[in-house]
Scaffold this active site. Structure first.
Site, PDB file in Angstrom:
ATOM      1  N   LYS A  59      83.527  -8.992  24.761  1.00 53.15           N
ATOM      2  CA  LYS A  59      82.869  -9.210  23.469  1.00 53.15           C
ATOM      3  C   LYS A  59      81.632 -10.081  23.657  1.00 53.15           C
ATOM      4  O   LYS A  59      80.561  -9.780  23.134  1.00 53.15           O
ATOM      5  CB  LYS A  59      83.851  -9.853  22.474  1.00 53.15           C
ATOM      6  CG  LYS A  59      84.844  -8.851  21.918  1.00 53.15           C
ATOM      7  CD  LYS A  59      86.013  -9.506  21.174  1.00 53.15           C
ATOM      8  CE  LYS A  59      87.021  -8.416  20.805  1.00 53.15           C
ATOM      9  NZ  LYS A  59      88.291  -8.942  20.282  1.00 53.15           N
ATOM     10  N   GLN A 103      90.736 -14.389  18.347  1.00 55.23           N
ATOM     11  CA  GLN A 103      91.451 -13.385  19.136  1.00 55.23           C
ATOM     12  C   GLN A 103      92.960 -13.515  18.896  1.00 55.23           C
ATOM     13  O   GLN A 103      93.533 -14.595  19.046  1.00 55.23           O
ATOM     14  CB  GLN A 103      91.114 -13.586  20.629  1.00 55.23           C
ATOM     15  CG  GLN A 103      91.670 -12.528  21.541  1.00 55.23           C
ATOM     16  CD  GLN A 103      91.052 -11.148  21.315  1.00 55.23           C
ATOM     17  OE1 GLN A 103      89.840 -11.017  21.175  1.00 55.23           O
ATOM     18  NE2 GLN A 103      91.886 -10.129  21.278  1.00 55.23           N
ATOM     19  N   ASP A 126      86.281  -9.207  11.555  1.00 55.54           N
ATOM     20  CA  ASP A 126      87.440  -8.365  11.850  1.00 55.54           C
ATOM     21  C   ASP A 126      87.927  -7.645  10.593  1.00 55.54           C
ATOM     22  O   ASP A 126      88.707  -6.695  10.682  1.00 55.54           O
ATOM     23  CB  ASP A 126      88.590  -9.246  12.379  1.00 55.54           C
ATOM     24  CG  ASP A 126      88.844  -9.057  13.863  1.00 55.54           C
ATOM     25  OD1 ASP A 126      88.398  -8.031  14.407  1.00 55.54           O
ATOM     26  OD2 ASP A 126      89.503  -9.931  14.455  1.00 55.54           O
TER      27      ASP A 126
END
Ligand code: NDP
Length: 299
Positions: A59, A103, A126
Site C-alpha cells: 500500500k 490494517q 476502507d
C-alpha cells in the site's frame, strides 16, 4: 480450460488495476499543479502479522508511486486500544492526511468496531464506517469498500450496462458481500445474496448472469453451478497445500470447471486481488477532493 493471458474469457484485474493506477497518477499530478493538493494516505499497522506487513508495504509503495503522500504508523502488538484511538484522533485532525486505513485484523485486546467507529467518515477510505455503509445503502456520497468497488469496475468494464441482470453474491460479510450487493443493486441488477444457510445453493447460483463468490472456501463453487454465458467474479483468496514447497493460491470457484461455462471469469491470482489497493488509492484521491471542495475526478 485456457486461462492464459490471451484467453478472451479472462477478466485481467492486474492489467485493469495498472491502468487505474496510471489514471490516478495523472490526476494526482493535476491536483498538485492546479490546486497545490497532494492526497495523503495514513496506514496504521498494529503488531507483526506477516500477511498484514506485506499488504501495508504494498500500500505504501503504490501510494508513493502514484505521487501521493504515504504515512506509515507501525505500533507494537501490545498497543492499548486507548493509544490507537489517540493516534486515530491525531490523524483525523491532520490536514495532510486525507485517508486513514487501519490494517485488520487487530490484536485481541483491541475492539475492531470501536476503532472503525473512531475514524472520521470523510477519511474512511476502507468504507467500513457505519455512516459510509448507510450512505451506500441510501445512495449518498459514500466512501465505498475497495474490494467490491473493484469488482463492480471489472464487471462494468467487461459487460457495460448491468441493468436488469440477475446477480448472485455468495457471502454476506460487511466488507465484501453486503457492499457488493448494494453496488450491484445501484447498478440496477436484480440481486440475490446467498450465505451458509441458503438452500439449494447450486440452483441459486445457476440463475446468475453475474456470480460473485466471496466465501473463503477453496473452490467451493463448481463449474456446473455456473450458467452458460455468465460472468464470474472470484473474490476468494485461499492458500492450499498442493504438494509443492509453497502453498498454492486458489479462489472460491473451481476455475477449470467454471471457465467452461462462463463467458468471463476472474482468475486467482490476478483477478480481484490487484484491484483492492488500486481502489484504495482511488478512494484516497476522491476523499482528498471532497475534503478540499474540489470536483471529484471520474475514476
Ligand atoms: P467472511 O468469512 O467474513 O464471510 C464469508 C461469507 O461466506 C459468510 O457470509 C458466510 O455465510 C459465507 N459462507 C461460508 N460458508 C458458506 C457455504 N458453505 N455456503 C454458502 N456461503 C458460505 O469472509 P470475507 O467476506 O471477509 O472474505 C471472503 C473471501 O474473500 C475470503 O477468501 C477472503 O480472503 C477474500 N477476500 C479477498 C479480498 C481481495 O482483496 N481480493 C478482500 C477481502 C476478502 P454466513 O454469513 O452465513 O456465515
Amino acid at each position: 480450460m485456457n486461462g492464459t493471458a490471451n484467453d478472451p474469457k479472462i477478466i485481467d484485474g492486474k492489467a485493469f488495476a495498472a491502468g487505474l493506477r496510471a489514471r490516478i497518477a495523472e490526476i494526482v499530478a493535476g491536483l498538485k499543479q492546479q490546486h497545490d493538493l497532494t492526497p495523503g494516505l495514513a496506514v496504521v499497522l498494529v503488531g507483526e502479522d506477516p500477511a498484514s506487513q506485506v499488504y501495508v508495504r504494498s500500500k505504501g509503495k503504490q501510494t508513493q508511486e502514484t505521487g501521493m503522500n504515504s504515512f506509515e504508523h507501525k505500533l507494537p502488538a501490545e498497543t492499548a486500544q486507548a493509544d490507537l484511538l489517540a493516534l486515530i484522533d491525531k490523524l483525523n485532525n491532520d490536514p495532510a492526511v486525507h485517508g486513514i486505513l487501519v490494517q485488520l485484523p487487530l490484536p485481541k485486546q483491541i475492539d475492531e468496531q470501536s476503532v472503525i467507529d473512531a475514524i472520521d467518515p470523510a477519511k474512511d477510505v476502507d468504507g467500513f464506517h457505519v455512516i459510509n455503509a448507510g450512505r451506500l445503502a441510501t445512495g449518498g456520497a459514500a466512501m465505498v469498500p475497495c474490494t467490491p468497488l473493484g469488482c463492480l469496475m471489472l464487471l462494468q468494464d467487461r459487460l457495460g450496462d448491468l441493468s436488469g441482470m440477475a446477480a448472485v453474491i455468495v457471502g454476506r460479510s460487511n466488507i465484501v458481500g453486503k457492499p457488493m450487493a448494494q453496488l450491484l443493486l445501484g447498478a440496477n441488477c436484480t440481486v440475490t445474496i446467498a450465505h451458509s444457510r441458503t438452500r439449494d445453493l447450486a440452483d441459486v447460483c445457476r440463475r446468475a448472469d453475474i456470480l460473485v463468490a466471496a466465501v473463503g472456501r477453496p473452490e467451493m463453487i463448481k463449474g456446473d453451478w455456473v450458467k452458460p454465458g455468465a460472468a464470474v467474479i472470484d473474490v476468494g483468496i485461499n492458500r492450499i497445500d498442493a504438494g509443492g514447497d509453497k502453498p498454492k493460491l486458489v479462489g472460491d470457484v473451481d476455475f477449470a470447471g467454471a471457465h467452461e461455462n462462463a463467458a468471463a471469469i476472474t482468475p486467482v491470482p490476478g483477478g480481484v486481488g490487484p484491484m483492492t489497493i488500486a481502489v484504495l488509492l482511488r478512494n484516497t484521491v476522491v476523499a482528498a477532493c471532497r475534503q478540499a471542495g474540489i470536483a471529484e475526478p471520474d475514476l
